[in-house]
Scaffold this motif. Structure first.
Motif, mmCIF file in Angstrom:
data_model
loop_
_atom_site.group_PDB
_atom_site.id
_atom_site.type_symbol
_atom_site.label_atom_id
_atom_site.label_comp_id
_atom_site.label_asym_id
_atom_site.label_seq_id
_atom_site.Cartn_x
_atom_site.Cartn_y
_atom_site.Cartn_z
ATOM 1 N N LYS A 174 33.343 52.696 35.259
ATOM 2 C CA LYS A 174 33.319 53.207 36.637
ATOM 3 C C LYS A 174 33.186 54.730 36.686
ATOM 4 C CE LYS A 174 38.279 53.677 37.272
ATOM 5 N NZ LYS A 174 39.445 53.472 38.047
ATOM 6 N N THR A 180 22.763 50.221 37.305
ATOM 7 C CA THR A 180 22.438 48.876 36.834
ATOM 8 C C THR A 180 23.166 48.534 35.544
ATOM 9 O OG1 THR A 180 20.211 49.105 37.777
ATOM 10 C CG2 THR A 180 20.526 47.352 36.162
ATOM 11 N N GLU A 202 29.842 35.663 33.951
ATOM 12 C CA GLU A 202 30.362 35.634 35.323
ATOM 13 C C GLU A 202 31.255 36.843 35.592
ATOM 14 O OE1 GLU A 202 32.296 31.870 35.684
ATOM 15 O OE2 GLU A 202 30.455 30.799 36.249
ATOM 16 N N ILE A 205 29.052 39.920 36.062
ATOM 17 C CA ILE A 205 28.394 39.880 37.372
ATOM 18 C C ILE A 205 29.383 40.265 38.475
ATOM 19 C CG2 ILE A 205 27.347 38.347 39.096
ATOM 20 C CD1 ILE A 205 26.082 36.813 36.719
ATOM 21 N N ASN A 206 30.577 39.711 38.399
ATOM 22 C CA ASN A 206 31.595 40.029 39.403
ATOM 23 C C ASN A 206 31.993 41.503 39.348
ATOM 24 O OD1 ASN A 206 31.714 37.421 40.421
ATOM 25 N ND2 ASN A 206 33.262 36.771 38.949
ATOM 26 N N GLY A 208 30.080 43.921 38.291
ATOM 27 C CA GLY A 208 28.947 44.665 38.834
ATOM 28 C C GLY A 208 28.962 44.690 40.348
ATOM 29 N N LYS A 209 29.260 43.539 40.950
ATOM 30 C CA LYS A 209 29.323 43.464 42.424
ATOM 31 C C LYS A 209 30.422 44.371 42.957
ATOM 32 C CE LYS A 209 27.469 38.777 43.118
ATOM 33 N NZ LYS A 209 27.811 37.388 43.526
ATOM 34 N N THR A 210 31.567 44.353 42.279
ATOM 35 C CA THR A 210 32.703 45.178 42.705
ATOM 36 C C THR A 210 32.341 46.662 42.701
ATOM 37 O OG1 THR A 210 34.260 43.561 41.796
ATOM 38 C CG2 THR A 210 35.121 45.755 42.232
ATOM 39 N N SER A 212 29.325 47.792 43.047
ATOM 40 C CA SER A 212 28.057 47.944 43.787
ATOM 41 C C SER A 212 26.875 48.248 42.865
ATOM 42 C CB SER A 212 28.182 49.043 44.850
ATOM 43 O OG SER A 212 29.202 48.729 45.768
ATOM 44 N N ILE A 214 23.578 46.840 40.419
ATOM 45 C CA ILE A 214 22.620 45.766 40.219
ATOM 46 C C ILE A 214 22.882 45.184 38.837
ATOM 47 C CG2 ILE A 214 20.161 45.231 39.875
ATOM 48 C CD1 ILE A 214 19.557 47.500 41.874
ATOM 49 N N VAL A 215 22.898 43.864 38.716
ATOM 50 C CA VAL A 215 23.112 43.217 37.426
ATOM 51 C C VAL A 215 21.821 42.502 37.006
ATOM 52 C CG1 VAL A 215 24.470 41.543 36.110
ATOM 53 C CG2 VAL A 215 25.565 42.903 37.902
#
Length: 219
Positions: A174, A180, A202, A205-206, A208-210, A212, A214-215
């Motif tokens: 972070k 990306t 998984e 991916i989660n 990455g979403k947290t 913001s 792109i994965v």
């Protein structure tokens, strides 16, 4: 030094002037729409004497000898020029991903090379995405955060490749100004049979979403 390595190194020193390098372009597809969202420039070398030399064979030698600096400069300029050429042909603008080696990251002229290339080719900075590996990120985190921040200030995007194979943690990731995350293909390849790889993918991916981000999954 082995004969094979010596032969590769000798031929590598003349590869650029003989126009033996070329770029292959690998498309990135959106999972839901299957639309092309970007391309990755992949360096290839075809030598009249050696034939097709794999990146695994010649990139480490280029790194060790420092030849990766002028070669990387050529890759960057060629990829950006191709992107602009596609747009002039009427294709929609897409992000062009270019890999950077650790030697390039440590080169004091990198920032100027990026600026010069963008100006010379006329490509918008936000259409360039520079990829570094997770292990490179951990080589010298303090110095790299500063460098990557300066690259971001130019307007260029940043990606971490081979993610999941190194030793970085969420707390460290972070702190890096990246856009990306690319999940290493070793996790993707066995997902149908391997519940552990599925769980790791998984989680990435989660994460990455947290953040913001792109994965991207390599296949």
């Amino acid at each position: 030094m082995s004969n094979e390595r010596l032969t590769i190194e000798t031929n590598l020193r003349h590869a650029m002037e003989r126009n033996e390098f070329y770029l292959a372009y690998q498309a990135k597809l959106a999972l839901k729409t299957r639309a092309i969202t970007g391309v990755e420039a992949l360096l290839r070398w075809n030598n009249p004497y050696l034939g097709s030399v794999t990146p695994m064979q010649f990139i480490p030698i280029a790194e060790e000898t420092g030849m990766i600096i002028p070669i990387g400069r050529w890759v960057l300029k060629t990829a950006c020029a191709q992107n602009v050429a596609w747009q002039k042909q009427g294709l929609p603008p897409v992000c062009m991903a270019v890999n950077l080696s650790l030697r390039q990251l440590m080169d004091e002229n990198l920032l100027e090379d990026i600026r010069t290339t963008l100006k010379a080719t006329g490509m918008a900075p936000n259409l360039l995405e520079l990829e570094i590996t997770e292990s490179m990120v951990m080589h010298n985190p303090t110095r790299l955060i500063s460098l990557l921040t300066k690259i971001k200030e130019i307007g260029v995007r940043l990606a971490i490749d081979d993610f999941g194979t190194g030793y970085s943690s969420l707390a460290q990731i972070k702190n890096f100004p990246i856009d990306t995350l690319k999940v290493d293909r070793s996790f993707i390849r066995d997902i149908p049979q391997d519940s552990e790889n599925k769980a790791i993918t998984e989680a990435i991916i989660n994460m990455g979403k947290t953040l913001s981000l792109i994965v991207v999954a390599e296949v």
